[in-house]
Design a protein around this motif. Structure first.
Motif, PDB file in Angstrom:
ATOM      1  N   SER A 118      84.740  69.298 -26.476  1.00  0.00           N
ATOM      2  CA  SER A 118      85.594  68.151 -26.705  1.00  0.00           C
ATOM      3  C   SER A 118      85.525  67.270 -25.480  1.00  0.00           C
ATOM      4  CB  SER A 118      87.043  68.586 -26.965  1.00  0.00           C
ATOM      5  OG  SER A 118      87.894  67.458 -27.090  1.00  0.00           O
ATOM      6  N   THR A 119      85.331  65.992 -25.683  1.00  0.00           N
ATOM      7  CA  THR A 119      85.230  65.072 -24.549  1.00  0.00           C
ATOM      8  C   THR A 119      85.976  63.789 -24.859  1.00  0.00           C
ATOM      9  OG1 THR A 119      83.707  63.836 -23.128  1.00  0.00           O
ATOM     10  CG2 THR A 119      83.045  64.133 -25.413  1.00  0.00           C
ATOM     11  N   ARG A 120      86.642  63.262 -23.856  1.00  0.00           N
ATOM     12  CA  ARG A 120      87.322  61.975 -23.987  1.00  0.00           C
ATOM     13  C   ARG A 120      86.398  60.910 -23.429  1.00  0.00           C
ATOM     14  NH1 ARG A 120      92.164  60.352 -25.571  1.00  0.00           N
ATOM     15  NH2 ARG A 120      92.866  62.491 -25.860  1.00  0.00           N
ATOM     16  N   VAL A 121      85.744  60.199 -24.322  1.00  0.00           N
ATOM     17  CA  VAL A 121      84.742  59.212 -23.926  1.00  0.00           C
ATOM     18  C   VAL A 121      85.376  57.913 -23.465  1.00  0.00           C
ATOM     19  CG1 VAL A 121      82.987  60.194 -25.424  1.00  0.00           C
ATOM     20  CG2 VAL A 121      84.526  58.453 -26.333  1.00  0.00           C
ATOM     21  N   HIS A 122      86.659  57.756 -23.772  1.00  0.00           N
ATOM     22  CA  HIS A 122      87.394  56.562 -23.379  1.00  0.00           C
ATOM     23  C   HIS A 122      88.845  56.978 -23.243  1.00  0.00           C
ATOM     24  CE1 HIS A 122      89.520  52.669 -24.115  1.00  0.00           C
ATOM     25  NE2 HIS A 122      88.523  52.172 -23.397  1.00  0.00           N
ATOM     26  N   GLU A 123      89.653  56.099 -22.694  1.00  0.00           N
ATOM     27  CA  GLU A 123      91.068  56.421 -22.543  1.00  0.00           C
ATOM     28  C   GLU A 123      91.704  56.839 -23.857  1.00  0.00           C
ATOM     29  OE1 GLU A 123      95.239  54.231 -21.114  1.00  0.00           O
ATOM     30  OE2 GLU A 123      93.317  53.153 -21.086  1.00  0.00           O
ATOM     31  N   ASN A 124      91.236  56.234 -24.947  1.00  0.00           N
ATOM     32  CA  ASN A 124      91.839  56.511 -26.252  1.00  0.00           C
ATOM     33  C   ASN A 124      90.912  57.205 -27.232  1.00  0.00           C
ATOM     34  OD1 ASN A 124      92.993  53.354 -25.554  1.00  0.00           O
ATOM     35  ND2 ASN A 124      94.453  55.018 -25.751  1.00  0.00           N
ATOM     36  N   TRP A 125      89.632  57.376 -26.884  1.00  0.00           N
ATOM     37  CA  TRP A 125      88.666  57.953 -27.820  1.00  0.00           C
ATOM     38  C   TRP A 125      88.280  59.352 -27.389  1.00  0.00           C
ATOM     39  CZ3 TRP A 125      87.288  55.972 -32.438  1.00  0.00           C
ATOM     40  CH2 TRP A 125      87.573  54.622 -32.675  1.00  0.00           C
ATOM     41  N   ARG A 126      88.183  60.223 -28.387  1.00  0.00           N
ATOM     42  CA  ARG A 126      87.815  61.617 -28.125  1.00  0.00           C
ATOM     43  C   ARG A 126      86.849  62.086 -29.198  1.00  0.00           C
ATOM     44  NH1 ARG A 126      90.476  66.228 -30.004  1.00  0.00           N
ATOM     45  NH2 ARG A 126      92.103  64.833 -30.822  1.00  0.00           N
ATOM     46  N   CYS A 147     100.700  53.810 -30.506  1.00  0.00           N
ATOM     47  CA  CYS A 147     101.177  53.318 -31.797  1.00  0.00           C
ATOM     48  C   CYS A 147     100.268  53.674 -32.961  1.00  0.00           C
ATOM     49  CB  CYS A 147     101.350  51.804 -31.749  1.00  0.00           C
ATOM     50  SG  CYS A 147      99.790  50.875 -31.635  1.00  0.00           S
ATOM     51  N   PHE A 148      99.102  54.259 -32.693  1.00  0.00           N
ATOM     52  CA  PHE A 148      98.140  54.492 -33.765  1.00  0.00           C
ATOM     53  C   PHE A 148      97.271  55.684 -33.406  1.00  0.00           C
ATOM     54  CE2 PHE A 148      93.696  53.746 -35.108  1.00  0.00           C
ATOM     55  CZ  PHE A 148      93.856  53.824 -36.479  1.00  0.00           C
ATOM     56  N   SER A 149      96.945  56.499 -34.421  1.00  0.00           N
ATOM     57  CA  SER A 149      96.011  57.604 -34.209  1.00  0.00           C
ATOM     58  C   SER A 149      95.151  57.758 -35.451  1.00  0.00           C
ATOM     59  CB  SER A 149      96.746  58.910 -33.890  1.00  0.00           C
ATOM     60  OG  SER A 149      97.515  59.331 -34.998  1.00  0.00           O
ATOM     61  N   TYR A 150      93.925  58.205 -35.216  1.00  0.00           N
ATOM     62  CA  TYR A 150      92.982  58.376 -36.317  1.00  0.00           C
ATOM     63  C   TYR A 150      92.113  59.581 -36.008  1.00  0.00           C
ATOM     64  CZ  TYR A 150      89.008  57.580 -39.424  1.00  0.00           C
ATOM     65  OH  TYR A 150      88.038  57.737 -40.365  1.00  0.00           O
ATOM     66  N   ILE A 210      95.160  59.092 -40.751  1.00  0.00           N
ATOM     67  CA  ILE A 210      95.522  57.860 -40.051  1.00  0.00           C
ATOM     68  C   ILE A 210      97.038  57.848 -39.911  1.00  0.00           C
ATOM     69  CG2 ILE A 210      95.450  55.345 -40.089  1.00  0.00           C
ATOM     70  CD1 ILE A 210      93.029  55.541 -41.921  1.00  0.00           C
ATOM     71  N   SER A 211      97.503  57.579 -38.709  1.00  0.00           N
ATOM     72  CA  SER A 211      98.936  57.567 -38.459  1.00  0.00           C
ATOM     73  C   SER A 211      99.323  56.266 -37.768  1.00  0.00           C
ATOM     74  CB  SER A 211      99.348  58.762 -37.593  1.00  0.00           C
ATOM     75  OG  SER A 211     100.729  58.715 -37.308  1.00  0.00           O
ATOM     76  N   PHE A 212     100.231  55.506 -38.392  1.00  0.00           N
ATOM     77  CA  PHE A 212     100.787  54.301 -37.798  1.00  0.00           C
ATOM     78  C   PHE A 212     102.223  54.604 -37.396  1.00  0.00           C
ATOM     79  CE2 PHE A 212      97.696  52.879 -40.974  1.00  0.00           C
ATOM     80  CZ  PHE A 212      96.849  52.119 -40.175  1.00  0.00           C
ATOM     81  N   ARG A 213     102.528  54.480 -36.134  1.00  0.00           N
ATOM     82  CA  ARG A 213     103.869  54.825 -35.671  1.00  0.00           C
ATOM     83  C   ARG A 213     104.903  53.934 -36.350  1.00  0.00           C
ATOM     84  NH1 ARG A 213     107.753  54.233 -31.492  1.00  0.00           N
ATOM     85  NH2 ARG A 213     106.791  52.336 -30.657  1.00  0.00           N
ATOM     86  N   LEU A 228     105.460  53.699 -39.405  1.00  0.00           N
ATOM     87  CA  LEU A 228     105.123  53.446 -40.804  1.00  0.00           C
ATOM     88  C   LEU A 228     104.839  54.728 -41.555  1.00  0.00           C
ATOM     89  CD1 LEU A 228     102.829  50.282 -40.583  1.00  0.00           C
ATOM     90  CD2 LEU A 228     105.299  50.405 -40.991  1.00  0.00           C
ATOM     91  N   GLY A 229     104.067  55.659 -40.958  1.00  0.00           N
ATOM     92  CA  GLY A 229     103.768  56.920 -41.621  1.00  0.00           C
ATOM     93  C   GLY A 229     102.320  57.311 -41.479  1.00  0.00           C
ATOM     94  N   ASP A 230     101.948  58.401 -42.179  1.00  0.00           N
ATOM     95  CA  ASP A 230     100.603  58.951 -42.138  1.00  0.00           C
ATOM     96  C   ASP A 230      99.911  58.715 -43.467  1.00  0.00           C
ATOM     97  OD1 ASP A 230     101.254  59.862 -39.646  1.00  0.00           O
ATOM     98  OD2 ASP A 230     101.706  61.896 -40.296  1.00  0.00           O
ATOM     99  N   PHE A 231      98.590  58.611 -43.368  1.00  0.00           N
ATOM    100  CA  PHE A 231      97.782  58.450 -44.567  1.00  0.00           C
ATOM    101  C   PHE A 231      96.489  59.211 -44.358  1.00  0.00           C
ATOM    102  CE2 PHE A 231      94.316  56.185 -46.753  1.00  0.00           C
ATOM    103  CZ  PHE A 231      94.741  56.345 -48.060  1.00  0.00           C
ATOM    104  N   GLY A 232      96.070  59.984 -45.374  1.00  0.00           N
ATOM    105  CA  GLY A 232      94.808  60.696 -45.227  1.00  0.00           C
ATOM    106  C   GLY A 232      94.768  61.910 -46.117  1.00  0.00           C
ATOM    107  N   SER A 233      93.862  62.822 -45.769  1.00  0.00           N
ATOM    108  CA  SER A 233      93.694  64.060 -46.528  1.00  0.00           C
ATOM    109  C   SER A 233      93.427  65.168 -45.546  1.00  0.00           C
ATOM    110  CB  SER A 233      92.515  63.940 -47.496  1.00  0.00           C
ATOM    111  OG  SER A 233      91.309  63.763 -46.787  1.00  0.00           O
ATOM    112  N   ALA A 234      93.901  66.365 -45.877  1.00  0.00           N
ATOM    113  CA  ALA A 234      93.631  67.516 -45.023  1.00  0.00           C
ATOM    114  C   ALA A 234      92.154  67.846 -45.061  1.00  0.00           C
ATOM    115  CB  ALA A 234      94.473  68.711 -45.451  1.00  0.00           C
ATOM    116  N   THR A 235      91.605  68.032 -46.241  1.00  0.00           N
ATOM    117  CA  THR A 235      90.183  68.272 -46.425  1.00  0.00           C
ATOM    118  C   THR A 235      89.767  67.694 -47.756  1.00  0.00           C
ATOM    119  OG1 THR A 235      90.570  70.415 -47.454  1.00  0.00           O
ATOM    120  CG2 THR A 235      90.109  70.418 -45.094  1.00  0.00           C
ATOM    121  N   SER A 236      88.513  67.318 -47.817  1.00  0.00           N
ATOM    122  CA  SER A 236      87.942  66.855 -49.079  1.00  0.00           C
ATOM    123  C   SER A 236      86.703  67.680 -49.327  1.00  0.00           C
ATOM    124  CB  SER A 236      87.597  65.365 -48.999  1.00  0.00           C
ATOM    125  OG  SER A 236      88.754  64.612 -48.754  1.00  0.00           O
ATOM    126  N   GLU A 237      86.805  68.650 -50.216  1.00  0.00           N
ATOM    127  CA  GLU A 237      85.726  69.605 -50.392  1.00  0.00           C
ATOM    128  C   GLU A 237      84.682  69.100 -51.383  1.00  0.00           C
ATOM    129  OE1 GLU A 237      88.390  73.601 -49.646  1.00  0.00           O
ATOM    130  OE2 GLU A 237      87.182  73.391 -51.418  1.00  0.00           O
TER     131      GLU A 237
END
Length: 785
Positions: free
Chosen positions: A701-709, A736-739, A767-770, A772-781
């Protein structure tokens, strides 16, 4: 005239009764003709928990309004900041009008608008407004935030705690992504508010694509209800409901889910084979559902009571539809009572292990049918505060009752000695068909003495007694006789049998830690020796007692100095034994630390319990099944720069051939973390593992930028030549945001092509907007055809 701390009359309706207005300014100007008071220069007004700061404030006594200008800032009683060049507001801060304003709440959410109007101390309407939870960039404050909502009107209801957006659009990095005529969210200061939560998406080849829409009911500060509807393109509508309630001393939840499947035949594979998800031929499993509950309550600071339970129409519903909290492969339903005080421990629980699998039950029973009821399991440990004869006494009591409707067995070679032809097979009984109850009591006393030369001498006395009652089927009796294999042994096992065992142990441990010090390092070298004298554990009793809790057994450096090396109470170690080893630890001035241990175990007298027959061959390949055990060792170091490594291995006592090994290397720093692991286990034909196993696992795992991993991992089977599993992904996160986005693959490492199953590929994102809420899927098989 200069003014400071001037008190004005008590005014205002929406502030605490009796509040006084406190005003500070460089100059106060009274205009009796216009009936105004003007404060100029460094103006600050405090009133009822509200504060206004400006360069100039004019108070109109006739209209009871304040007109503030010049770097105006209002901080209300909740901590919300309003910034503008000019504000027209009533003297109780309840109503007002503002041009070109910015608002910052205590939760770091932000509003901006061309103009705003406040009415009744409750409604604030922003015209041509903007809302975001992203802090403005300090270097470029005019740059668009990561996300924001622009709306013709934003109506903030301070009493109902809602924010309503009308004629709005959602922008991401300044680009519009969605246009919404009208929607509403909870006030950013509210932690719980009824309303729709962010939708989620799902995909499975048998279910099709699905969209989940949850609605949350905040019914009270202590309980709530969440209803979720998911529409699948193949199987139709799945409904879920979850009730949660919290008390001062605990909480519980109830969950139900159900679906009337539109297309059960979608679960039939290409060879026409059905499973429990599709239902039996002629009786399709159209309606499927579940009920689950969990809870835990603290009776007092020492005692806790809790439960988990799952009931479903078939054994694989919750896993098929990924019902949160209940979709694990093996779900444990249990009820328990625990107590903890100092070093004393009490645990009473009943358990049922539910395997969620898709196969139908066979005559021999599926994995789900072979799982037992444990009614109950009981553990109690007591260590008196006061020493006994100068030493420490510990008393342990364990009891368990196991009920199983189907025998749990696998086909494997017969009994020890473990050099039989692999074609000679008998069932290894991991669990009898029937029930068994065992009660065990164990007491241990030990005391340490330190001689003048630094030798630590620890005598030990232990005694264990247990009784076991077994009520089993004829097939379990046949398995015991097959494992015995030798009529001279004289095993006698009836359908109903009672066994009684005792084991007394006298032991002595010697440790001599020797300290070596230099100006830059400290080393401790510690030779260790143990001797345990005890009678034999009788063979026929050992084989007749079901082995339920001592099946997992690994002999390595961590268990070298255990008095009884079996992992549970169903097997006990008899015969006299000695353990010898050398332990080392080092600490260096530059921050490095090291440790190592190497040793061996010896059977001195009596039967070797690890070479005796067992219903699951628990002693096979253990390294203890010979009079002189295999060598075991470990070594490792930790460096201050984040680098660490360790190696542990077991070596053949004659050839020094490696029987089992594990190596780990890791590096952890702020921008980068790496781990590598190699594992080797020699072939174990008696367990059905006829070839060596070697695997390498890498993760980074590497943090390539302050906000990117970025991150990834993979496990490669060196023997099969198969990348068993791998996963890669990346993530972005800020205030305020995570993806998060992940791709993973799981493969069958069976090298017999006809037995290989299709690879499983999974895609997951969130996707999480502080605020507002989360949007996405745990897994898509996606299953390859």
């Amino acid at each position: 005239m200069p003014a400071s701390a001037q008190e004005l009359p008590d005014i205002g309706a929406d502030v605490p009764e009796g509040s006084q207005m406190l005003l500070e300014a460089d100059t106060l100007v009274y205009d009796n003709d216009a009936n105004t008071v003007t404060a100029v220069g460094g103006v600050q007004i405090d009133y009822g928990g509200n504060r206004l700061v400006a360069q100039r404030v004019t108070y109109d006594r006739k209209t009871s309004r304040l007109i503030a200008s010049g770097n105006v800032e209002i901080v209300d009683s909740s901590g919300t900041r309003i910034l503008s060049d000019e504000i027209d507001i009533t003297d109780d801060f309840a109503d007002g009008f503002v041009n070109a304003l910015r608002v910052e709440t205590v939760d770091k959410t932000y509003f901006a608008a061309e103009s705003a109007e406040r009415k009744g101390g409750r409604l604030t309407t922003f015209n041509n407004g903007v809302y975001t939870a992203c802090e403005p960039c300090e270097e470029k404050p005019d740059r668009a935030p990561i996300w924001r909502i622009k709306a013709r009107k934003i109506i903030w209801d301070g009493k109902a705690k809602t924010v309503r957006f009308e004629n709005s659009r959602f922008e991401f990095f300044g680009f519009p992504l969605a246009f919404l005529p009208s929607f509403e969210i909870a006030d950013p200061t509210v932690k719980r508010k009824s309303g729709f939560l962010f939708p989620g998406i799902k995909y499975k080849s048998e279910l099709g694509a699905g969209v989940s829409i949850p609605y949350y009911f905040a019914l009270s500060p202590t309980y709530d209800l969440t209803l979720t509807g998911t529409g699948y393109t193949k199987q139709g509508f799945l409904g879920e409901a979850e009730w949660r309630q919290r008390f001062n001393n605990g909480e519980y939840s109830l969950k139900i889910a159900g679906i009337h499947q539109n297309d059960p035949d979608a679960f039939i594979d290409e060879n026409g084979r059905r499973n429990v998800d599709s239902g039996r031929e002629g009786d399709p499993n159209k309606f499927r559902g579940m009920f689950g509950t969990q809870g835990r309550f603290d009776i007092n600071p020492r005692w806790a009571f809790g439960w988990k339970a799952l009931f479903q129409t078939d054994k694989n519903f919750s896993r098929t539809y990924e019902i949160e909290k209940y979709n694990d492969y093996v779900h444990t339903s249990e009820i328990y009572l625990t107590g903890l005080h100092d070093r004393n421990y009490f645990d009473l629980r009943g358990m049922y292990f539910q395997v969620q699998e898709s196969g139908f039950d066979s005559d021999a029973g599926s994995a789900a049918e072979r799982q037992p009821w444990v009614l109950p399991s009981f553990d109690y440990s007591y260590t008196p505060d006061e020493p006994l004869a100068g030493g420490e006494l510990n008393i342990d009591i364990n009891s368990r009752t196991v009920l199983r409707s189907k025998r749990d067995f696998i086909s494997a070679p017969t009994r020890p000695p473990f050099d039989v032809d692999f074609d000679e097979r008998a069932p290894l009984v991991r669990g009898i068909e029937g029930n068994s109850t065992r009660l065990t009591a164990e007491a241990e006393w030990k005391r340490s003495y330190i001689t003048d030369g630094g030798l630590v001498v620890t005598p030990l006395l232990a005694f264990q007694a247990d009784t076991t009652y077994v009520n089993q089927s004829d097939r379990s009796i046949d398995a015991i006789n097959a494992m015995a294999g030798d009529p001279d042994i004289g095993v006698s096992a009836d359908i109903r049998s009672a066994y009684y065992r005792t084991m007394a142990t006298a032991g002595l441990e010697l440790r001599w830690p020797v300290l070596f010090s230099t100006t830059s390092a400290t080393h401790v070298l510690e030779p260790m020796a143990q001797v345990f004298a005890r009678p034999d554990a009788r063979y026929e009793e050992t084989l007749g007692i079901p082995n339920e809790d001592a099946q997992s057994f690994v002999f390595d450096a961590s268990t070298l100095f255990e008095r009884d090396k079996f992992s549970g109470y169903d097997r006990i170690e008899g015969g006299s034994r000695a353990n010898l080893g050398l332990r080392y630890s080092g600490s260096f001035g530059n921050g490095w630390t090291t440790n190592a241990l190497f040793g061996q175990s010896y059977r001195l007298a009596g039967d070797n319990p690890f070479a005796a027959p067992d219903l699951v061959n628990v002693g096979a390949y253990s390294g203890l099944d010979t009079d002189t055990s295999d060598y075991v060792g470990l070594a490792g170091f930790i460096a201050p720069n984040g680098l660490s490594a360790s190696v542990a291995a077991r070596f053949d006592e004659q050839t020094f051939e490696i029987r089992r090994a594990e190596t780990k290397v890791g590096y952890f720093s702020a921008p980068l973390s790496l781990t590598a692991q190699y594992a080797f286990v020699q072939a174990q034909p008696l367990y059905g593992l006829s070839e060596d196993r070697r695997e390498v696992t890498l993760a980074a795992s590497t943090r390539v930028h302050e906000n990117w991993r970025a991150f990834g991992s993979g496990t490669y089977d060196l023997e099969a030549g198969v990348l068993v599993r791998n996963a890669v992904g990346f993530a972005y996160d800020d205030e305020c945001f995570s993806y998060t986005m992940t791709w993973s693959t799981k493969r069958d490492n069976d090298r017999i092509e006809s037995l290989r199953e299709d690879d499983e590929h999974s895609i997951g994102f969130n996707i999480s907007f502080r605020t507002l809420g989360d949007f996405g899927s745990a897994t898509s098989e996606i299953i390859e055809q």
